[in-house]
Design an enzyme around this catalytic site. Structure first.
Site, mmCIF file in Angstrom:
data_model
loop_
_atom_site.group_PDB
_atom_site.id
_atom_site.type_symbol
_atom_site.label_atom_id
_atom_site.label_comp_id
_atom_site.label_asym_id
_atom_site.label_seq_id
_atom_site.Cartn_x
_atom_site.Cartn_y
_atom_site.Cartn_z
ATOM 1 N N ASN A 83 1.129 -1.000 -0.002
ATOM 2 C CA ASN A 83 0.009 0.001 -0.420
ATOM 3 C C ASN A 83 0.782 1.571 0.353
ATOM 4 O O ASN A 83 1.608 1.389 0.513
ATOM 5 C CB ASN A 83 -1.294 -0.774 1.069
ATOM 6 C CG ASN A 83 -1.482 1.586 1.567
ATOM 7 O OD1 ASN A 83 -2.786 1.871 0.614
ATOM 8 N ND2 ASN A 83 -1.059 2.044 2.101
ATOM 9 N N GLU A 84 0.871 1.734 -1.023
ATOM 10 C CA GLU A 84 1.600 2.957 -1.528
ATOM 11 C C GLU A 84 2.962 3.256 -0.733
ATOM 12 O O GLU A 84 3.183 4.234 -1.205
ATOM 13 C CB GLU A 84 0.981 3.899 0.034
ATOM 14 C CG GLU A 84 -0.688 4.889 -1.034
ATOM 15 C CD GLU A 84 -0.924 5.657 0.464
ATOM 16 O OE1 GLU A 84 -2.037 5.752 -0.227
ATOM 17 O OE2 GLU A 84 -0.801 5.675 1.833
ATOM 18 N N ASN A 85 3.942 2.155 -1.190
ATOM 19 C CA ASN A 85 5.412 2.225 -0.977
ATOM 20 C C ASN A 85 5.854 2.573 -2.035
ATOM 21 O O ASN A 85 7.230 3.717 -1.923
ATOM 22 C CB ASN A 85 5.728 1.251 -0.736
ATOM 23 C CG ASN A 85 5.181 0.216 0.507
ATOM 24 O OD1 ASN A 85 4.197 0.589 1.108
ATOM 25 N ND2 ASN A 85 5.741 -0.488 1.128
#
Length: 847
Positions: free
Chosen positions: A445-447
């Site tokens: 998620n969103e890295n």
């Protein structure tokens, strides 16, 4: 002869009985725990956590009550020990293979069996199986588990890492969370508390066998051809002894037998068979999510020695992620049909995971189904959910976008860390891959977007060399290691390397038109939700707007002296640093200043609901360019102000009622721009919708008709799975611009006979500019068993009527709706006991 026959029958039964595995559950034993340094043993519950066991012993206040979260942080800094004693079941020691199985240990643990160290763990997401036969004995056996503080255990990895790794959710100076394979949200998030748990969080049992076992049974829908389906898969065995084995797969009335020799131990033995006149699995709203009962039986010499039973849905699911004229698509095709994904992001239902249980899973997921959702995204900062979660999704027709458990940080590139991740990914892919609901695997998620857009770095001034190394470690993990495991273990499912991502090194994530997108431009911007129309991409996998829970819920975690926006207690339960000020600022664009705290919470929910309704309708109106709308977030892990549509106690906020209507298969959306009426009909009802005409009628707030206008069409089709758009000219008559503050417009379709009439109503002014007043409600209540039917009516417009009970929580079939003047509205609810209209409380928008 008869006696011999009976003897043979008994012998066969006995042989089958002793061939079956023995399972001895240790979960229900009497367990005890203590702080490692002292001698005061207390009763414990397994599965459980140190926090919940301390609470049960009255040694810790409820962290969810008022501001107690601040006073319980000491628990995470200490080491803890659990123990139990048990006697073995008869004949268990005689078995050839005896494993002690831990479905989940949180997180750094050392296990001792009869004083011998047999296991050390450092991954919350793994199941551990230990050969216990050498350590077990007749009589009393003792099992001890020592849990080291996660904050202490991860320090050596933090110190030895050459670069400090960012973790925006971790509020501590020493950010240990990136080095620990543990649920990220337990370290805190902008909607949840910091409660870094330890404990035996999933069941513990002994499993003993003599013969070979079925290790894996994997099924996949290879092809659908008309009414028939080709099923492919593989099995693997373990603990084989010399001989020839047969594995029979039963799927409904179809049977397939696979023969395996002992030399096949550990190998994946492929198979394939056809199912004729197959019943297919469909998502919620498109058809029946049919599930076949599958039984896999392993036998030798015609004696069944192992068996696995599970449910399986025949469906062909594809992800279409390819370049086109608008950029790069991202959408799902189910059984050949493109499907718009409607739903939300799912976080753990509690900070103390063992408290969840099947009832809470079921209640939450049925609420998602009832809001016409067909997909949930299991977010990467939580956990790989319990099997029950996925089984319920299977049965309800809700697809699952499954993140791997990595979120909003970067991770070490050590061999030790990669080894932990490899086993974690493999185990969880194998565990979940037979579920029909499983739609896509997502790396994190969103890295990717956080690193490339620099917000994830937390202000750390990385050198160019450090940046290259950290991102190189990231790509090794998410571009190579994880997708290779997914391809090997679950080859039919799509892997996307991050959310959001274009899965293209030459296209930055969140670029409009390329793949999935997290639209936080509104919440982190002006808050004007009408700007959602400016950022529509191919699949909206995150976007959100905050609100407070209802007063009934707030009363469950606070006291009257806490009931104002910026009280110390409300600040503790509002984890976004600017959350309350944003809610005030954003709602002031549309609503007048609330007169009290209860009205503030009510208006915050209306603002959130209108924002999400607008976003969902905007996304659906751009179909097929946009093919997914998953808002942030479905649920809460504790009672708080957040982006959720269902609060911690299971109560629907206004947004959930609005989402239910915005997600219906057929919706009519309308807006006014000057003298133009913009009308859209979205059709996902599995059949064409024919429109003969539209009727637009203006009313004042007392219900008087001002004017009417009709638009005729020649049997125009709203084609299945498409959007029908019209721009129509409005002719103003019998009303003036001054009337717009006390007037509304109703639009109805005139459909082909037998089709539903679609209706919507719109206002010319913002809520704060409307001439709204508090008016009496006429209520009539009818009862049939435990089901009540409430008929409501008013002679003047009631904007956003909210119904509640004086003292108990009741779920109404509709709420926060506009009660139009002179038009009755029926609402149903269930209640065991006597009920009167005098028990009802009404809240309405008043200016």
């Amino acid at each position: 002869m008869k006696a011999l026959f009976l003897f043979l029958i008994c012998l066969i039964f006995y042989l089958k009985l002793i061939a079956q595995p023995i399972i001895q559950d240790l979960t229900l034993n009497q367990w005890q725990f203590k702080e490692r340094r002292n001698t005061n043993w207390r009763p414990a519950q397994v599965p459980g956590t140190v926090h919940t066991d301390l609470m049960a012993s009255k040694a810790l206040p409820d962290p969810f009550w008022r501001d107690n979260e601040k006073w319980v942080q000491w628990v995470s800094n200490l080491d803890w020990e659990y123990k139990t004693e048990f006697l073995l079941q008869p004949n268990l020691l005689a078995k050839s293979h005896i494993n002690l199985v831990f479905k989940g240990l949180d997180t750094y643990a050392e296990v001792f069996l009869n004083g011998k160290s047999i296991l050390k763990t450092e991954n919350m997401f793994l199941e551990y199986r230990v050969d216990a036969k050498p350590y077990l004995k007749k009589g009393v056996n003792e099992l001890n588990i020592i849990f080291t503080s996660p904050l202490k255990a991860a320090l050596p990895d933090l110190v030895s890492n050459p670069q400090a790794l960012p973790a925006t959710n971790d509020a501590m100076a020493l950010k240990t969370s990136p080095y620990t394979r543990k649920a990220g949200y337990s370290y805190g998030w902008d909607w949840g508390p910091r409660l870094v748990t330890s404990g035996i969080w999933r069941p513990v049992f002994i499993e003993a066998t003599d013969e070979a076992e079925l290790n894996e049974v994997f099924l996949s829908t290879k092809k659908i051809d008309g009414k028939n389906a080709i099923i492919s898969g593989f099995i693997s065995l373990k603990n084989t002894v010399s001989g020839s084995y047969q594995c029979e797969i039963e799927l409904g009335k179809t049977r397939k037998t696979i023969t395996v020799s002992d030399s096949g131990r550990g190998r994946k033995i492929p198979f394939e068979f056809q199912v004729s006149s197959a019943q297919f699995w469909w998502t919620n709203g498109l058809g029946n999510p049919f599930l076949y009962n599958v039984k896999a039986s392993l036998s030798i010499n015609k004696t069944i020695i192992d068996q696995k039973n599970f449910k399986f849905g025949i469906r062909k699911l594809e992800v279409v992620h390819e370049m086109d004229k608008d950029g790069k698509s991202f959408f799902f095709k189910l059984n050949g049909r493109p499907v718009f994904m409607k739903g939300a992001n799912f976080i753990p239902l509690d900070n103390f995971l063992p408290r969840i249980g099947e009832e809470r899973y079921l209640k939450t997921l049925v609420s998602a189904k009832n809001a016409n959702m067909n997909m949930l995204r299991v977010w990467g900062g939580g956990v790989y959910e319990d099997d029950r979660f996925y089984s319920i999704c299977d049965s309800l027709g809700i697809l699952v976008w499954q993140d791997f458990m990595f979120a909003c940080t970067m991770y070490p590139g050590t061999e030790k860390f990669k080894k932990l991740v490899k086993e974690e990914v493999k185990q969880n892919v194998v565990r979940l891959r037979n579920h029909a609901c499983m739609a896509v695997w997502c790396g994190n998620n969103e890295n990717e977007t956080g690193w490339l857009k620099r917000w994830i770095r937390g202000g750390i001034p990385y050198s160019k060399a450090d940046s290259i190394e950290i991102y190189g470690d990231y790509k090794t993990l998410f571009h190579t290691i994880i997708p290779e495991i997914v391809k090997a273990e679950d080859p039919s499912r799509y892997y996307t390397r991050s959310s959001p991502s274009a899965n293209d090194d030459n296209v930055k994530p969140d670029k409009i038109g390329f793949g999935d997108m997290h639209d936080w431009f509104v919440w982190f911007g002006t808050g004007d939700y009408r700007k959602y129309k400016n950022n529509v991409s191919r699949f909206q996998s995150e976007y959100g707007y905050q609100s407070f829970p209802s007063m009934q819920s707030i009363k469950k975690f606070s006291e009257p002296q806490d009931w104002f926006e910026d009280s110390d207690v409300m600040d503790v339960h509002q984890k976004h640093p600017n959350g309350n000020s944003k809610i005030r600022k954003f709602s002031s664009q549309f609503y007048n200043k609330p007169k009290d705290f209860e009205t503030f919470t009510y208006v915050s929910q209306l603002q959130q609901a209108e924002a999400m309704k607008y976003a969902i309708e905007t996304h659906r109106g751009r179909m097929p360019y946009c093919m997914g709308s998953l808002y942030w977030q479905l649920n809460d892990c504790w009672p708080a102000a957040s982006w959720s549509s269902i609060d911690y106690y299971g109560t629907w906020k206004a947004i959930h009622f609005f989402a239910k209507k915005a997600n219906e298969p057929l919706i009519l959306h309308a807006s006014i721009g000057g003298d133009t009426l913009n009308v859209s009909i979205v059709n996902e009802a599995r059949g064409d919708y024919v429109v003969d005409g539209l009727e637009a009628t203006w009313y004042n707030f007392e219900g008087k008709e001002l004017t009417r206008q009709e638009y005729l069409f020649n049997h125009e089709k709203v084609v299945d799975n498409e959007v029908w758009n019209k721009k129509l000219t409005l002719k103003r008559s019998n009303w003036s611009p001054a009337d717009s503050t006390s007037m509304f417009l109703i639009i109805n379709t005139n459909p082909k006979k037998g089709s539903p009439i679609l209706t919507n109503h719109i206002f010319y002014k913002l809520p704060k500019d409307l001439k709204l007043k508090e008016v009496p409600i006429q209520a009539d209540l009818q009862k049939a068993g435990n089901v009540f039917r409430l008929k409501l009516k008013s002679e003047y417009l009631v904007k956003n009527l909210y119904i509640s009970h004086k003292s108990v929580s009741i779920h109404f079939s509709d709420n926060y709706f506009d009660l139009l003047p002179g038009r009755a509205k029926e609402v149903e609810f269930e209640y065991k006991g006597e009920f009167s209209v005098d028990d009802l409380v009404y809240k309405m928008l008043v200016n």
